[in-house]
Design a protein around this motif. Structure first.
Motif, PDB file in Angstrom:
ATOM      1  N   ARG A 281       0.793  -1.553   0.187  1.00 40.77           N
ATOM      2  CA  ARG A 281       0.394  -0.107   0.193  1.00 40.77           C
ATOM      3  C   ARG A 281       0.574   1.255  -0.080  1.00 40.77           C
ATOM      4  NH1 ARG A 281      -4.236  -1.360   4.807  1.00 40.77           N
ATOM      5  NH2 ARG A 281      -4.505  -3.540   4.486  1.00 40.77           N
ATOM      6  N   GLY A 282       2.192   1.291   0.823  1.00 36.36           N
ATOM      7  CA  GLY A 282       3.161   2.348   0.162  1.00 36.36           C
ATOM      8  C   GLY A 282       3.239   2.758   1.751  1.00 36.36           C
ATOM      9  N   LEU A 283       4.414   3.414   1.656  1.00 38.36           N
ATOM     10  CA  LEU A 283       4.459   3.972   2.878  1.00 38.36           C
ATOM     11  C   LEU A 283       3.655   4.418   3.450  1.00 38.36           C
ATOM     12  CD1 LEU A 283       7.996   4.610   2.200  1.00 38.36           C
ATOM     13  CD2 LEU A 283       7.562   2.739   3.500  1.00 38.36           C
ATOM     14  N   HIS A 284       2.945   5.292   2.880  1.00 41.49           N
ATOM     15  CA  HIS A 284       2.057   5.959   3.669  1.00 41.49           C
ATOM     16  C   HIS A 284       0.436   5.502   3.556  1.00 41.49           C
ATOM     17  CE1 HIS A 284       5.000   9.170   3.946  1.00 41.49           C
ATOM     18  NE2 HIS A 284       5.439   9.284   3.314  1.00 41.49           N
TER      19      HIS A 284
ATOM     20  N   PHE B 180       7.891   2.240  -3.435  1.00 39.02           N
ATOM     21  CA  PHE B 180       8.262   2.761  -2.738  1.00 39.02           C
ATOM     22  C   PHE B 180       8.315   4.622  -3.362  1.00 39.02           C
ATOM     23  CE2 PHE B 180       9.752  -0.058   0.680  1.00 39.02           C
ATOM     24  CZ  PHE B 180       8.645   0.154   1.165  1.00 39.02           C
ATOM     25  N   ALA B 181       8.815   4.181  -4.736  1.00 37.91           N
ATOM     26  CA  ALA B 181       8.910   5.292  -5.664  1.00 37.91           C
ATOM     27  C   ALA B 181       8.123   6.454  -5.882  1.00 37.91           C
ATOM     28  CB  ALA B 181       9.560   4.887  -7.309  1.00 37.91           C
ATOM     29  N   GLY B 182       6.929   6.297  -5.424  1.00 34.68           N
ATOM     30  CA  GLY B 182       5.646   7.017  -5.348  1.00 34.68           C
ATOM     31  C   GLY B 182       6.176   7.772  -4.625  1.00 34.68           C
ATOM     32  N   ASP B 183       6.134   7.235  -3.324  1.00 37.22           N
ATOM     33  CA  ASP B 183       5.779   8.085  -2.129  1.00 37.22           C
ATOM     34  C   ASP B 183       7.433   9.107  -1.712  1.00 37.22           C
ATOM     35  OD1 ASP B 183       4.070   6.448  -0.615  1.00 37.22           O
ATOM     36  OD2 ASP B 183       5.025   5.336  -0.385  1.00 37.22           O
ATOM     37  N   MET B 184       8.253   8.463  -2.284  1.00 38.06           N
ATOM     38  CA  MET B 184       9.656   9.604  -2.292  1.00 38.06           C
ATOM     39  C   MET B 184       9.374  10.359  -3.253  1.00 38.06           C
ATOM     40  SD  MET B 184      12.196   7.899  -0.446  1.00 38.06           S
ATOM     41  CE  MET B 184      10.289   7.373   0.895  1.00 38.06           C
TER      42      MET B 184
END
Length: 202
Positions: free
Chosen positions: A27-30, A113-117
């Protein structure tokens, strides 16, 4: 209520990190809360802060673990190859597979995670494990390229891994459509050809 033993506390912490590692990749980091993590770990919400100062601290550790798991998997797969070409195939084919697309919790942390970064500041504590993990994967992949020039190997690794990440991202975004399988199959076939075309100079 009796105190939890140190052994049980260490086990609980391990369970939390493992559950978070899978959930953050899904789901991503957030995209998840402390409540989500603890529920997945089968533990009560109130016990979280006995192990971690914050959700970001857990996310950092989970990110490090995700990259470590994938790095170990890559080394094992590459070691089974008879030469560099077969070692590359051993990495690329599982990466660009329906199983990888459909199981993000056990798949590439770069895609996860790239989208969160993109939205993290340069000072974010989450950027360091991401950059360290990404660079280690690129270094491993570079070693499987066949040029005698390390710079050329690095360039090829950047191009091919970027294609892999992009293909897996698009395949997930189009999951359920014929295009999703077409993306995976086409990019996999291209990258596992005897000699993929070198990138044109910019």
């Amino acid at each position: 209520m009796p105190r939890v033993s140190r052994k049980q506390a260490d086990l609980n912490r391990e369970i939390i990190v493992e559950a978070a590692t899978r959930l953050f990749r899904e789901r991503g980091l957030h995209g998840i809360s402390v409540v989500d993590v603890m529920a997945a770990a089968g533990l009560t919400h109130g016990g979280f802060y006995g192990h971690f100062e914050s959700k970001e601290a857990l996310a950092r550790e989970a990110s490090e673990r995700a990259f470590k798991q994938v790095g170990t998997r890559w080394r094992e797969r590459a070691a089974a190859g008879e030469d560099k070409a077969s070692s590359r195939r051993a990495l690329i084919e599982p990466y660009l597979s329906a199983h990888s697309r459909d199981n993000p919790g056990d798949s590439c942390p770069v895609v996860a995670f790239a989208g969160d970064m993109c939205h993290e500041s340069a000072e974010s504590g989450l950027r360091e494990p991401f950059m360290d993990g990404l660079n280690r994967l690129l270094d491993s992949f570079s070693q499987l390229m066949e040029s005698s020039d390390p710079g050329e190997n690095r360039q090829q690794a950047l191009v091919q891994y970027s294609m892999m990440v992009g293909a897996l991202t698009l395949a997930r975004a189009t999951r359920g459509e014929a295009l999703s399988d077409e993306i995976l199959e086409t990019v996999c076939r291209y990258l596992t050809a005897a000699k993929p075309d070198a990138p044109s100079p910019v």
